[in-house]
Scaffold this active site. Structure first.
Site, PDB file in Angstrom:
ATOM      1  N   HIS A  24     -12.191 -10.329  -3.378  1.00 17.61           N
ATOM      2  CA  HIS A  24     -12.856 -10.962  -2.229  1.00 17.61           C
ATOM      3  C   HIS A  24     -12.281 -10.550  -0.873  1.00 17.61           C
ATOM      4  O   HIS A  24     -11.745 -11.353  -0.113  1.00 17.61           O
ATOM      5  CB  HIS A  24     -13.003 -12.484  -2.360  1.00 17.61           C
ATOM      6  CG  HIS A  24     -11.847 -13.240  -2.959  1.00 17.61           C
ATOM      7  ND1 HIS A  24     -10.619 -13.280  -2.390  1.00 17.61           N
ATOM      8  CD2 HIS A  24     -11.764 -13.991  -4.079  1.00 17.61           C
ATOM      9  CE1 HIS A  24      -9.829 -14.036  -3.120  1.00 17.61           C
ATOM     10  NE2 HIS A  24     -10.489 -14.461  -4.150  1.00 17.61           N
ATOM     11  N   HIS A  78      -4.835 -23.128 -13.426  1.00 20.75           N
ATOM     12  CA  HIS A  78      -5.625 -22.891 -12.212  1.00 20.75           C
ATOM     13  C   HIS A  78      -7.056 -22.595 -12.633  1.00 20.75           C
ATOM     14  O   HIS A  78      -7.292 -21.820 -13.562  1.00 20.75           O
ATOM     15  CB  HIS A  78      -4.996 -21.696 -11.485  1.00 20.75           C
ATOM     16  CG  HIS A  78      -5.626 -21.288 -10.209  1.00 20.75           C
ATOM     17  ND1 HIS A  78      -6.389 -22.121  -9.430  1.00 20.75           N
ATOM     18  CD2 HIS A  78      -5.595 -20.089  -9.545  1.00 20.75           C
ATOM     19  CE1 HIS A  78      -6.787 -21.461  -8.350  1.00 20.75           C
ATOM     20  NE2 HIS A  78      -6.338 -20.223  -8.406  1.00 20.75           N
ATOM     21  N   GLU A  80      -9.483 -21.153 -10.808  1.00 22.99           N
ATOM     22  CA  GLU A  80     -10.180 -19.986 -10.260  1.00 22.99           C
ATOM     23  C   GLU A  80     -10.544 -19.056 -11.413  1.00 22.99           C
ATOM     24  O   GLU A  80      -9.803 -18.927 -12.400  1.00 22.99           O
ATOM     25  CB  GLU A  80      -9.335 -19.271  -9.192  1.00 22.99           C
ATOM     26  CG  GLU A  80     -10.194 -18.303  -8.394  1.00 22.99           C
ATOM     27  CD  GLU A  80      -9.599 -17.837  -7.069  1.00 22.99           C
ATOM     28  OE1 GLU A  80      -8.421 -18.136  -6.751  1.00 22.99           O
ATOM     29  OE2 GLU A  80     -10.333 -17.143  -6.330  1.00 22.99           O
ATOM     30  N   ASP A  82     -10.716 -16.007 -12.175  1.00 24.93           N
ATOM     31  CA  ASP A  82      -9.940 -14.891 -12.719  1.00 24.93           C
ATOM     32  C   ASP A  82      -8.968 -15.377 -13.804  1.00 24.93           C
ATOM     33  O   ASP A  82      -8.471 -14.579 -14.600  1.00 24.93           O
ATOM     34  CB  ASP A  82      -9.198 -14.103 -11.621  1.00 24.93           C
ATOM     35  CG  ASP A  82      -8.466 -14.973 -10.626  1.00 24.93           C
ATOM     36  OD1 ASP A  82      -8.786 -16.165 -10.488  1.00 24.93           O
ATOM     37  OD2 ASP A  82      -7.551 -14.458  -9.953  1.00 24.93           O
ATOM     38  N   HIS A 144      -3.086 -22.212  -5.912  1.00 26.75           N
ATOM     39  CA  HIS A 144      -3.823 -21.710  -4.773  1.00 26.75           C
ATOM     40  C   HIS A 144      -5.067 -22.532  -4.468  1.00 26.75           C
ATOM     41  O   HIS A 144      -5.715 -22.365  -3.432  1.00 26.75           O
ATOM     42  CB  HIS A 144      -4.146 -20.249  -5.120  1.00 26.75           C
ATOM     43  CG  HIS A 144      -5.144 -19.524  -4.387  1.00 26.75           C
ATOM     44  ND1 HIS A 144      -6.114 -18.771  -4.964  1.00 26.75           N
ATOM     45  CD2 HIS A 144      -5.321 -19.402  -3.046  1.00 26.75           C
ATOM     46  CE1 HIS A 144      -6.844 -18.200  -4.069  1.00 26.75           C
ATOM     47  NE2 HIS A 144      -6.404 -18.553  -2.893  1.00 26.75           N
ATOM     48  N   ASP A 163      -0.779 -17.964  -9.899  1.00 24.37           N
ATOM     49  CA  ASP A 163      -0.934 -17.047  -8.753  1.00 24.37           C
ATOM     50  C   ASP A 163       0.401 -16.768  -8.040  1.00 24.37           C
ATOM     51  O   ASP A 163       0.611 -15.660  -7.518  1.00 24.37           O
ATOM     52  CB  ASP A 163      -1.903 -17.644  -7.722  1.00 24.37           C
ATOM     53  CG  ASP A 163      -3.368 -17.357  -8.050  1.00 24.37           C
ATOM     54  OD1 ASP A 163      -3.642 -16.439  -8.840  1.00 24.37           O
ATOM     55  OD2 ASP A 163      -4.230 -18.066  -7.499  1.00 24.37           O
ATOM     56  N   TYR A 191       0.274  -9.027  -1.594  1.00 16.86           N
ATOM     57  CA  TYR A 191      -0.350 -10.167  -2.270  1.00 16.86           C
ATOM     58  C   TYR A 191      -0.051 -11.458  -1.493  1.00 16.86           C
ATOM     59  O   TYR A 191      -0.946 -12.264  -1.231  1.00 16.86           O
ATOM     60  CB  TYR A 191       0.206 -10.241  -3.693  1.00 16.86           C
ATOM     61  CG  TYR A 191      -0.328 -11.347  -4.547  1.00 16.86           C
ATOM     62  CD1 TYR A 191      -1.381 -11.129  -5.428  1.00 16.86           C
ATOM     63  CD2 TYR A 191       0.237 -12.623  -4.510  1.00 16.86           C
ATOM     64  CE1 TYR A 191      -1.864 -12.148  -6.232  1.00 16.86           C
ATOM     65  CE2 TYR A 191      -0.245 -13.639  -5.297  1.00 16.86           C
ATOM     66  CZ  TYR A 191      -1.290 -13.403  -6.168  1.00 16.86           C
ATOM     67  OH  TYR A 191      -1.764 -14.422  -6.953  1.00 16.86           O
ATOM     68  N   HIS A 224      -0.773 -12.653 -12.446  1.00 19.86           N
ATOM     69  CA  HIS A 224      -1.183 -11.334 -11.960  1.00 19.86           C
ATOM     70  C   HIS A 224       0.059 -10.453 -11.888  1.00 19.86           C
ATOM     71  O   HIS A 224       1.090 -10.868 -11.335  1.00 19.86           O
ATOM     72  CB  HIS A 224      -1.751 -11.393 -10.540  1.00 19.86           C
ATOM     73  CG  HIS A 224      -3.048 -12.131 -10.408  1.00 19.86           C
ATOM     74  ND1 HIS A 224      -4.225 -11.716 -10.977  1.00 19.86           N
ATOM     75  CD2 HIS A 224      -3.346 -13.269  -9.723  1.00 19.86           C
ATOM     76  CE1 HIS A 224      -5.195 -12.551 -10.659  1.00 19.86           C
ATOM     77  NE2 HIS A 224      -4.689 -13.514  -9.909  1.00 19.86           N
TER      78      HIS A 224
HETATM   79 FE1  FEO Z   1      -6.347 -18.187  -7.238  1.00 21.93          FE
HETATM   80 FE2  FEO Z   1      -5.633 -15.477  -9.258  1.00 21.93          FE
HETATM   81  O1  FEO Z   1      -6.630 -16.928  -8.597  1.00 21.93           O
END
Ligand code: FEO
Length: 401
Positions: A24, A78, A80, A82, A144, A163, A191, A224
């Site tokens: 994004h 989380h 989100e 991903d 996040h 995250d 990041y 990640h």
């Molecule tokens: Fe806030 Fe990697 O998602």
């Protein structure tokens, strides 16, 4: 990413996303990974899932170790997508699994997945025994998203941080000590700048809370990028510094030019900033895109934004950059606006007003000139760059006079 045992009975079962180049609006030149961790104990527990498109790869990775039907718990740190997007597909293979997450997670998850989730809320500080190992859940609202939490494994001293402490870095290896150190820290900084910088006060609070709880991770396993096992203290120290808003004597000169006039001013302003004792990062828009500039701005004390004037506005790329930085809130103490115009001298002052209205400190008046700068105007831009940088108070004092 191969299935990897990261500690006895604890496996990384996530996937690399080698294709990802845009998260994004954040350019992810090294792709990313969606890490998930399987803990084999008396109870079998999966910590986080992956993007929906990779749910099959996650299931394959798990199947190399256990039948997914044997999973008792799926911790979702989380919501989100991903990290949670692959959850419905995985749950179809895990009929007895309970999803453990915060209550706020469920409210959002019902919007994504419907109301029939086998959900069990966990509270901040709550623990869950898996057998030899225990998990402790630590609420981390807004890190996040509002529902976020971290999972701590005492005894093993592993922090499953989702995250936090991540990097968008797809690699053929799993650990920090296998990566070139500079590349890894640069990806971690990129990041932080592009994802966590606007949340720095919350990051600082979380670090303080973790220290208060006596958490001293031997390993940080984010969702990640690479796992910090060789030197987790290095990324914790970096997060302390970044979240404190500490800046160094660095000036970012980011500009868009039309026929080269604003570029001449940018170079002159950068030379002035260097004369004032600042390290200078010159970022022409186009060759540099917004997320690279955000990374440059992470510890910069001065940001100078330049633009030519087009159709009675700043260039679209300059507006885009400012829009992006306005959201990320870099900690620069002084901002400046400069550029060249043809016939409308009101555009750059209006842009400077926008910078000011966003809450950033304009450390100097707008520097603008008409058409191509002559030698005197270039000298003036140099002096402006010097004063725009040098005027910034450092710890209550003026640097370089
Ligand atoms: Fe806030 Fe990697 O998602």
């Amino acid at each position: 990413m191969r299935v990897q045992e990261i500690a006895s009975g604890i496996f990384q079962v996530g996937v690399n996303d080698w294709n990802l180049r845009d998260f994004h609006g954040y350019r992810t030149g090294r792709g990313s990974s969606y890490n998930a961790y399987l803990v084999r104990d008396r109870k079998t527990c999966l910590i986080d899932t992956v993007k929906a498109a990779y749910a099959g790869d996650l299931a394959d990775n798990i199947s190399r170790l256990v039948n997914p039907a044997e999973i008792d718990f799926i911790v979702s740190n989380h919501l989100e997508q991903d990290h949670a997007g692959g959850l419905p597909a995985l749950l179809a293979l895990c009929p007895r699994a309970k999803v453990l997450a915060t209550r706020a997670w469920l409210a959002g998850a019902e919007k994504y997945f419907g109301k029939d989730l086998p959900f069990q809320a966990v509270a901040d500080g709550e623990t869950l025994s898996l057998g030899k190992r225990t998990l402790q859940f630590i609420a981390a609202p807004m890190l996040h998203w509002p529902e976020s939490m971290l999972t701590w494994m005492p005894g093993e001293n592993i922090l499953f941080s989702n995250d936090a402490f991540g990097q968008h870095y797809a690699a053929g290896f799993s650990f920090d000590d296998e990566a070139p150190a500079d590349t890894l820290m640069d990806e971690a900084a990129r990041y932080y700048a592009n994802i966590l910088m606007p949340l720095s006060p919350l990051v600082a609070k979380l670090l303080e809370r973790a220290a208060g709880l006596g958490l001293a991770p031997k390993m940080i396993a984010p969702s990640h990028g690479l796992i910090w096992r060789g030197n987790p203290g290095r990324i914790i120290d970096a997060y302390r510094r970044w979240s404190s808003g500490t800046t160094t004597a660095k000036t970012v000169v980011a500009y868009g030019t039309m026929w080269g006039s604003t570029e001449l001013l940018a170079r002159a302003a950068a030379a002035g900033a260097a004369e004032a004792g600042s390290t200078v990062s010159v970022c022409p828009l186009g060759p540099f895109e917004r997320s690279e500039i955000a990374r440059e701005a992470l510890e910069a004390d001065t940001i100078l934004l330049g633009s030519a004037v087009l159709n009675n506005l700043v260039l679209p790329a300059a507006a885009d950059l400012f829009h992006y930085l306005k959201g990320l809130k870099p900690p620069a103490r002084a901002w400046g606006v400069f550029g060249s115009f043809g016939w409308n001298p009101r555009v750059l002052p209006a842009f400077a007003e926008e910078v000011k209205n966003a809450g950033f400190n304009l450390g100097s008046d707008v520097f603008q000139q008409k058409f191509r700068p002559d030698k005197g105007e270039i000298d003036a831009a140099r002096a402006w760059g010097r004063s725009a940088t040098a005027a910034r108070p450092v710890n209550g004092e003026k640097k370089n006079g």
